[in-house]
Design a protein around this motif. Sequence first.
Motif: not given
Length: 83
Positions: A62-81
């Motif tokens: 909940s609230g403010a933060g950062v999400e880090m996600k790696y998608v193996t099938a796409e061989d890439r990572g994402y950072v969301f704020t």
Amino acid sequence: MTDTALYIGHSSSVRNLVLKTNDIDRFTILGNTGWVGINTTPLVELDLNGSIRVSGNSAPTSGAGVEMKYVTAEDRGYVFTYN
């Protein structure tokens, strides 16, 4: 040590807690602020000199933060704020 915890440290606010390997500071907690440094002396609350690896998803519940996600099938990572 108690039945629920192992305490490592001291009661001084001017001395740091440092873990070393090969006579090199690897992990530092500043005594006066509690800031943590990994492979560096911290200049902010969490200071890392090196790379970070996140497996799976890391997201705020909940609230403010950062999400880090790696998608193996796409061989890439994402950072969301969030705020």
